[in-house]
Scaffold this motif. Structure first.
Motif, short mmCIF file in Angstrom:
data_model
loop_
_atom_site.label_atom_id
_atom_site.label_comp_id
_atom_site.label_asym_id
_atom_site.label_seq_id
_atom_site.Cartn_x
_atom_site.Cartn_y
_atom_site.Cartn_z
N TYR A 270 129.08 23.01 106.46
CA TYR A 270 129.91 22.32 105.46
C TYR A 270 129.83 20.81 105.65
O TYR A 270 129.71 20.06 104.67
CB TYR A 270 131.36 22.79 105.60
N ALA A 271 129.89 20.36 106.90
CA ALA A 271 129.84 18.92 107.16
C ALA A 271 128.54 18.30 106.65
O ALA A 271 128.55 17.19 106.08
CB ALA A 271 130.00 18.65 108.65
N GLN A 272 127.44 19.01 106.82
CA GLN A 272 126.14 18.45 106.41
C GLN A 272 125.90 18.63 104.91
O GLN A 272 125.39 17.72 104.25
CB GLN A 272 125.02 19.10 107.22
N GLN A 273 126.26 19.80 104.38
CA GLN A 273 125.95 20.08 102.98
C GLN A 273 126.94 19.45 102.01
O GLN A 273 126.56 19.01 100.92
CB GLN A 273 125.89 21.60 102.75
N ALA A 274 128.24 19.41 102.39
CA ALA A 274 129.26 18.89 101.48
C ALA A 274 129.63 17.44 101.76
O ALA A 274 130.02 16.70 100.84
CB ALA A 274 130.52 19.76 101.54
N MET A 275 129.52 17.02 103.04
CA MET A 275 129.99 15.68 103.41
C MET A 275 128.85 14.75 103.80
O MET A 275 129.09 13.57 104.08
CB MET A 275 131.00 15.78 104.57
N GLY A 276 127.63 15.24 103.89
CA GLY A 276 126.49 14.37 104.17
C GLY A 276 126.34 13.96 105.62
O GLY A 276 125.68 12.95 105.91
N PHE A 277 126.90 14.71 106.56
CA PHE A 277 126.74 14.40 107.98
C PHE A 277 125.33 14.74 108.43
O PHE A 277 124.72 15.68 107.92
CB PHE A 277 127.73 15.22 108.82
N GLY A 398 125.33 26.64 95.63
CA GLY A 398 125.55 25.71 96.73
C GLY A 398 126.86 24.94 96.66
O GLY A 398 126.97 23.86 97.25
N ASP A 399 127.88 25.49 95.99
CA ASP A 399 129.18 24.82 95.90
C ASP A 399 130.00 25.17 97.14
O ASP A 399 130.80 26.11 97.15
CB ASP A 399 129.91 25.25 94.63
N HIS A 400 129.85 24.38 98.18
CA HIS A 400 130.54 24.65 99.44
C HIS A 400 132.04 24.35 99.34
O HIS A 400 132.84 24.97 100.06
CB HIS A 400 129.91 23.83 100.56
N ARG A 401 132.44 23.47 98.48
CA ARG A 401 133.86 23.18 98.32
C ARG A 401 134.60 24.39 97.74
O ARG A 401 135.71 24.73 98.19
CB ARG A 401 134.06 21.95 97.43
N LEU A 402 134.02 25.03 96.76
CA LEU A 402 134.63 26.23 96.19
C LEU A 402 134.72 27.33 97.25
O LEU A 402 135.74 28.02 97.35
CB LEU A 402 133.81 26.72 94.99
N ALA A 403 133.66 27.48 98.02
CA ALA A 403 133.65 28.51 99.07
C ALA A 403 134.75 28.24 100.09
O ALA A 403 135.42 29.17 100.56
CB ALA A 403 132.28 28.55 99.74
#
Length: 444
Positions: A270-277, A398-403
Motif C-alpha cells: 500500500y505504501a508503495q502503490q498508493a503513497m509512492g514510497f 489497482g485501487d488500493h484505497r478502495l481495498a
C-alpha cells in the motif's frame, strides 16, 4: 521489562530467566513477519517477481492463503498431539528449523521466479505460524491467571524489538547497496539471509531454558498418534457448548484479525502503490511503526489486567477503525504516517490482548490444543482479509484505497461480536475444563 516485580506475576517455580527465554522466541521470529511479510519481500514479490502485473498483489495474498489453509488443516490436531504427548518444545524446534531454512532459500528468488517464490513463501510461513501457535501455548504455564495480559504484553513488546533489529540490519544493508547503485534483485535476497540468521541465533535461549511443564496425557493402547489426536480434537468440538465464550471470541478473532492480517501483509505494498514510497522509505516507516507497536504491546498488557480483557480489545478495535479511515483519506505523507503509527499502537495491543484472553479461557490440560484453535481462527482470518484486499485491488484495476476502506468492515464486525462475550463465564468454563477433559479421556 520491570524485572524487579516479575515474581508476583509468575506461576510457582517459574524463573525470570525462563520468562526471558520464552520472550526471546517472540524476539527471534518477529524478524520474519517484519522483513518477509510486512516490509520487504511482499513489495519485492509484487514489483520484481511478478513484474508489477495487476494480478501481483492477488498472487501474493493467494500464496499466503495457501500456507494458512495448511495451518487450518493441521493446527488443531498438532495442538492436540502436543498436549497428549507433552511435546510442545520438540515441535517448536522442528517448526523453527523449517522456517529458518525456507526463509534462507528465498535468497535464490529473482525476477520472474514466481513459482519458486510461491513454494518458499508457503513453506516458510507454514512453519513460522506453527511456531507462533506453539510458543503461545506456554504462556498459561508461565504467568498467573490475573497477569496473563501483562506477561503476554512483555513477550509481544520484546518481539517487536526483535523485528526492529532484523529490519534495522536489513535497512542498513539496503541503504549501502542502493548507494552502490545495486537494484532490488541484488539487495533484497540478502535481507532474507539476514532475517534467517537472526531468527536462528536469537531462538537459542528458548531451547536452552524454556521448560516443558506439561505431562503426557493417558493414551489408549492400539490407537495411532493421528487417531488419538483427532479423538481429542473431537472431544473438544463435542464440548464446545461448554466453552461458548471461547467459541464466540474465536469467531470475533476471525473478523478483526482479517483486518489486522491485511495491514500486516499489505502495508508495504500500500505504501508503495498508493503513497509512492520506495523500498528505503517503506523500511524506515515499518521500523518506526515497530517502535510504536512495541510500546503498545507493553502498555496495554498492564492496562488489560486493570480494565479487563473486553474493554481493552474494544479500545484497540476502535483505533483500528480510525486508522483505516485515515489511511483511506491520506493524500500526503504526514497523514499516512499518523495512520501507520496508530496501526502500530493498535497492532501490539490487540495481538497481545487476544493471546492473553485465549490463555484465560483455556483449560490446563488442553492449552496447546486451544491455542491451536486460536491459530486456526487467526489463519482463517489471514486468508479472508488479505485475499479480499487482493481481489478488490485486482478487480478495481489497482485501487488500493478502495481495498483498504473495505478492510475496515472486518473491524466493525469483530467489535460487534466482541460485545457478547462474558469473560467471567468463559473463565469458569476453563476451570471446569480439567474435569471435562478427564471424563473425555476415560471414554477414549
Amino acid at each position: 521489562m520491570p524485572i524487579e516485580d516479575q515474581p508476583q506475576y509468575l506461576a510457582p517455580g517459574v524463573s525470570r530467566r525462563e520468562v526471558w527465554s520464552w520472550a526471546m522466541f517472540d524476539f527471534a521470529n518477529s524478524g520474519y513477519t517484519t522483513v518477509v511479510v510486512t516490509a520487504i519481500f511482499n513489495a519485492y514479490f509484487v514489483a520484481v517477481v511478478a513484474r508489477n502485473e495487476e494480478w501481483g498483489t492477488f498472487a501474493w495474498t493467494a500464496s499466503l492463503a495457501v500456507s494458512y489453509a495448511l495451518i487450518i488443516l493441521t493446527a488443531p490436531v498438532l495442538g492436540a498431539y502436543a498436549d497428549a504427548y507433552a511435546v510442545k518444545k520438540r515441535l517448536l524446534l522442528l517448526s523453527t528449523i523449517g522456517c529458518v531454512l525456507f526463509t534462507a532459500l528465498l535468497y535464490f528468488v529473482g525476477p520472474g521466479d514466481l513459482w519458486l517464490a510461491v513454494v518458499l513463501i508457503v513453506l516458510s510461513n507454514f512453519f513460522f505460524t506453527c511456531g507462533g501457535n506453539l510458543i503461545s501455548a506456554f504462556l498459561p504455564e508461565l504467568a498467573r491467571g490475573r497477569a496473563l495480559g501483562k506477561v503476554s504484553g512483555w513477550g509481544w513488546s520484546f518481539g517487536y524489538i526483535g523485528g526492529l533489529l532484523s529490519l534495522g540490519l536489513s535497512l542498513a544493508y539496503v541503504t549501502w547497496a542502493q548507494g552502490q547503485g545495486k537494484p532490488a534483485e541484488q539487495f533484497v535476497p540478502v535481507t532474507m539471509l539476514i532475517t534467517a540468521s537472526l531468527f536462528a541465533l536469537s531462538s537459542i535461549p528458548t531451547f536452552l531454558f524454556l521448560k516443558e511443564r506439561a505431562v503426557p496425557q493417558p493414551h489408549v493402547s492400539g490407537r495411532t498418534v493421528i487417531r488419538e489426536a483427532f479423538g481429542r480434537l473431537g472431544e473438544t468440538i463435542a464440548h464446545v457448548r461448554d466453552y461458548r465464550d471461547l467459541a464466540r471470541f474465536l469467531s470475533c478473532i476471525v473478523f478483526y484479525q482479517a483486518g489486522i492480517q491485511t495491514v500486516i501483509t499489505l502495508a508495504a505494498i500500500y505504501a508503495q502503490q498508493a503513497m509512492g514510497f520506495d523500498t528505503g522509505d517503506t523500511m524506515f516507516l515499518v521500523l518506526v511503526v515497530n517502535v510504536t507497536a512495541s510500546a503498545g504491546a507493553f502498555a496495554f498488557g498492564s492496562i488489560q489486567d486493570r480494565i479487563g480483557h473486553i474493554p481493552t480489545i474494544a479500545l484497540t478495535l476502535g483505533g483500528w477503525i480510525v486508522m483505516v479511515l485515515l489511511a483511506w483519506m491520506a493524500e500526503d505523507r504526514p497523514l499516512f504516517w499518523l495512520a501507520a503509527n496508530l496501526a502500530g499502537l493498535c497492532l501490539g495491543a490487540s495481538q497481545s490482548a487476544g493471546r492473553a484472553l485465549i490463555g484465560y479461557f483455556s483449560p490446563d490440560t488442553r492449552r496447546a490444543e486451544f491455542f491451536g484453535l486460536w491459530g486456526l481462527a487467526v489463519n482463517l482470518s489471514s486468508i479472508l482479509g488479505p485475499v479480499t484486499y487482493g481481489l478488490v485491488s485486482w478487480i478495481s484495476g489497482g485501487d488500493h484505497r478502495l481495498a483498504m476502506l473495505i478492510t475496515g468492515i472486518y473491524f466493525i464486525i469483530g467489535l460487534a461480536i466482541l460485545m457478547g462475550i462474558n469473560v467471567a463465564r468463559g473463565r469458569e468454563a476453563a476451570l471446569r475444563g480439567g474435569t471435562i477433559s478427564g471424563a473425555a479421556e476415560a471414554r477414549l
